[in-house]
Enzyme design. Structure first.
Site, PDB file in Angstrom:
ATOM      1  N   SER A  13      44.774 -33.970   8.724  1.00  0.00           N
ATOM      2  CA  SER A  13      43.890 -33.154   9.540  1.00  0.00           C
ATOM      3  C   SER A  13      43.761 -31.764   8.934  1.00  0.00           C
ATOM      4  O   SER A  13      44.526 -31.379   8.055  1.00  0.00           O
ATOM      5  CB  SER A  13      44.390 -33.101  10.978  1.00  0.00           C
ATOM      6  OG  SER A  13      45.677 -32.551  11.014  1.00  0.00           O
ATOM      7  N   CYS A  14      42.794 -31.062   9.445  1.00  0.00           N
ATOM      8  CA  CYS A  14      42.437 -29.733   8.974  1.00  0.00           C
ATOM      9  C   CYS A  14      43.688 -28.849   8.929  1.00  0.00           C
ATOM     10  O   CYS A  14      44.443 -28.870   9.898  1.00  0.00           O
ATOM     11  CB  CYS A  14      41.411 -29.151   9.950  1.00  0.00           C
ATOM     12  SG  CYS A  14      40.703 -27.648   9.389  1.00  0.00           S
ATOM     13  N   PRO A  15      43.959 -28.077   7.916  1.00  0.00           N
ATOM     14  CA  PRO A  15      43.100 -27.761   6.768  1.00  0.00           C
ATOM     15  C   PRO A  15      43.333 -28.638   5.533  1.00  0.00           C
ATOM     16  O   PRO A  15      42.742 -28.382   4.486  1.00  0.00           O
ATOM     17  CB  PRO A  15      43.519 -26.325   6.441  1.00  0.00           C
ATOM     18  CG  PRO A  15      44.993 -26.313   6.736  1.00  0.00           C
ATOM     19  CD  PRO A  15      45.178 -27.258   7.899  1.00  0.00           C
ATOM     20  N   ASP A  40      39.080 -36.947   9.133  1.00  0.00           N
ATOM     21  CA  ASP A  40      38.970 -35.788  10.020  1.00  0.00           C
ATOM     22  C   ASP A  40      37.498 -35.403  10.168  1.00  0.00           C
ATOM     23  O   ASP A  40      36.842 -35.045   9.202  1.00  0.00           O
ATOM     24  CB  ASP A  40      39.780 -34.629   9.419  1.00  0.00           C
ATOM     25  CG  ASP A  40      39.802 -33.422  10.335  1.00  0.00           C
ATOM     26  OD1 ASP A  40      39.528 -33.596  11.536  1.00  0.00           O
ATOM     27  OD2 ASP A  40      40.075 -32.311   9.849  1.00  0.00           O
TER      28      ASP A  40
ATOM     29  N   SER B  75      44.294 -24.946  10.665  1.00  0.00           N
ATOM     30  CA  SER B  75      43.924 -23.920   9.689  1.00  0.00           C
ATOM     31  C   SER B  75      44.383 -22.544  10.121  1.00  0.00           C
ATOM     32  O   SER B  75      44.739 -21.707   9.289  1.00  0.00           O
ATOM     33  CB  SER B  75      42.411 -23.875   9.510  1.00  0.00           C
ATOM     34  OG  SER B  75      41.919 -25.153   9.306  1.00  0.00           O
TER      35      SER B  75
END
Lengths: 75, 374
Positions: A13-15, A40, B75
């Protein structure tokens, strides 16, 4: 399409999909094509935005059974 | 050490505090929808431009107290850790990202009712959705419930309330109603305006003018008032003779758009009649409680959104368009973009499709966009 390298980020998943894509891209030469596999959903918008901002070209992307495939040509 | 900040804590800062936000989503998402507030400053720098280092963004950030925000959280943790290592003090990330922000509901007590009982506004700050809980003598009614029903369930439990009525003022297009789900769970009655419910796949009680709903054994009444325009069924409610729950017909800063069910031209005259005749005939002392707000500046110091009807007839541009043609243009031309996935959301609210939880959450991303102006 001549794919130079394939990168599998399925399940990440992100990032991470973009972090890995960027690292892989750094090892390629201008004109090479990187295929990226991802699950994702956020990767769709982010990979196109990232390609634009870093001077690469997202040639196309497809989706099949929840797996996204991106073809990015290094700028 | 970086710290997580919950959506609740961020909501407190938005209502009455300060925060500097580094939003690391991509530019399009940031422009479309972000955390705003009087004391909130924010800049956008996508996380993928910071993978090699955060040096270039440091000059645009304060030396301490920065909240990093992204879509889900991953993130923002990465960037927050980089800022921390680069020497920024007190770096936070938004727990659960914008998804959690979109879902957080803040309960604010609006006032007491005449015969005991009280009314609360549940403000979904991230999306601009407002829902209401009216309680009296251990019974509660919830109006325009959000999809995430846990906030109401927790509230009812803490306050020993039995949820008896779930009411939607109209078939929503911007968010998935929690009305049916919570009614099924608690045995409450689910009320919908019949004209908006022609295609629904489940049974419901008809919310109709003249059929008052009583809560508790006191005389707290919810009087439905048929006010079409945003949808053909749109029904306002007068609670305890004091509050006018205006649904998506009248907002504090704007008025409802008639186009989300595809019938803009047909419903213009209904919308005008509801606002300029029906509302105009009501007591101007009623406190208007809408189902949405557009700008964070509409929140008062408690974090609530409300205004006396009389004040809106003076100040709200949408209530002051004399010419009918001009009104038609204002509510049908140059409207903001439609809410994200609004057609699928309507289908879900009719029970025609049944998306997974993740899909529902994804469909609701972004601002509500139910008004004619942004």
């Amino acid at each position: 399409m001549n794919i130079t390298q394939t990168l599998d980020t399925k399940g990440l998943s992100c990032p991470m999909p973009i972090v890995k894509t960027k690292k892989a891209m750094d090892t390629l030469s201008s004109g090479d094509i990187l295929e990226v596999l991802a699950t994702d959903k956020g990767a769709v918008n982010d990979l196109s935005a990232w390609s634009k901002s870093s001077g690469h070209e997202l040639l196309e992307h497809t989706e099949e059974d929840g797996v996204f495939k991106f073809y990015i040509q290094k700028g | 050490m970086i710290k997580a900040l919950s959506a609740k804590e961020v909501a407190n800062r938005v209502v009455d505090g300060n925060m500097f936000i580094l939003d690391v989503r991509n530019e399009g998402d940031y422009k479309d929808w972000r955390i705003e507030g009087k004391g909130i400053k924010s800049i956008n720098r996508p996380y993928f431009d910071l993978i090699d280092g955060v040096e270039e963004v440091l000059e645009d950030l304060p030396k301490e107290e920065v909240l990093v925000v992204c879509a889900k959280e991953g993130s923002s943790i990465m960037v927050a850790e980089m800022l921390d290592e680069a020497g920024v003090k007190d770096v936070y990330y938004l727990e659960g990202g914008m998804k959690s922000w979109s879902e957080y509901l803040m309960p604010v007590k609006l006032g007491d009712l005449k015969d005991g009982g009280s009314i609360y506004q549940f403000n979904r700050i991230g999306k601009g959705c407002l829902s209401y809980l009216v309680e009296s003598n251990g019974e509660a009614a919830i109006i325009d419930s959000a999809r995430t029903i846990e906030a109401y369930e927790d509230f009812a439990k803490e306050n020993n309330l039995e949820i008896k009525h779930m009411i939607d003022t109209h078939l929503h297009a911007d968010h998935i109603s929690g009305g049916r789900k919570l009614a099924e769970k608690t045995g409450a009655t689910y009320w919908l305006p019949p004209k908006d419910a022609k295609e629904v796949t489940f049974s419901f009680a008809k919310l109709e003018e003249g059929k008052d709903i009583t809560i508790g054994n006191t005389k707290i009444e919810i009087q439905p008032l048929y006010t079409p325009g945003h949808t053909i069924g749109s029904t306002s409610m007068i609670v305890d003779g004091q509050f006018l729950l205006s649904g998506d017909i009248l907002f504090v800063d704007s008025i409802g758009r008639p186009d989300l069910a595809g019938k803009a031209e047909d419903w213009v005259s209904d919308l005008r009649d509801s606002l300029y005749n029906k509302y105009n005939n009501l007591s101007k002392d009623l406190v208007v409680l809408p189902a949405h707000f557009g700008k964070i500046s509409e929140l008062d110091e408690r974090g609530a959104v409300s205004a006396p009807l009389g004040e809106l007839f003076e100040k709200n541009d949408g209530l002051n368009i004399k010419n009918e043609d001009e009104f038609r243009r204002a509510v049908t031309e140059n409207l903001p973009p439609q809410p994200n996935a609004y057609q699928e959301i309507r289908q879900t609210n009719m029970g025609k499709i049944d998306p997974t939880n993740d899909e529902q959450r994804e469909m609701e991303i972004g601002p509500n966009r139910c008004a004619i102006t942004e």
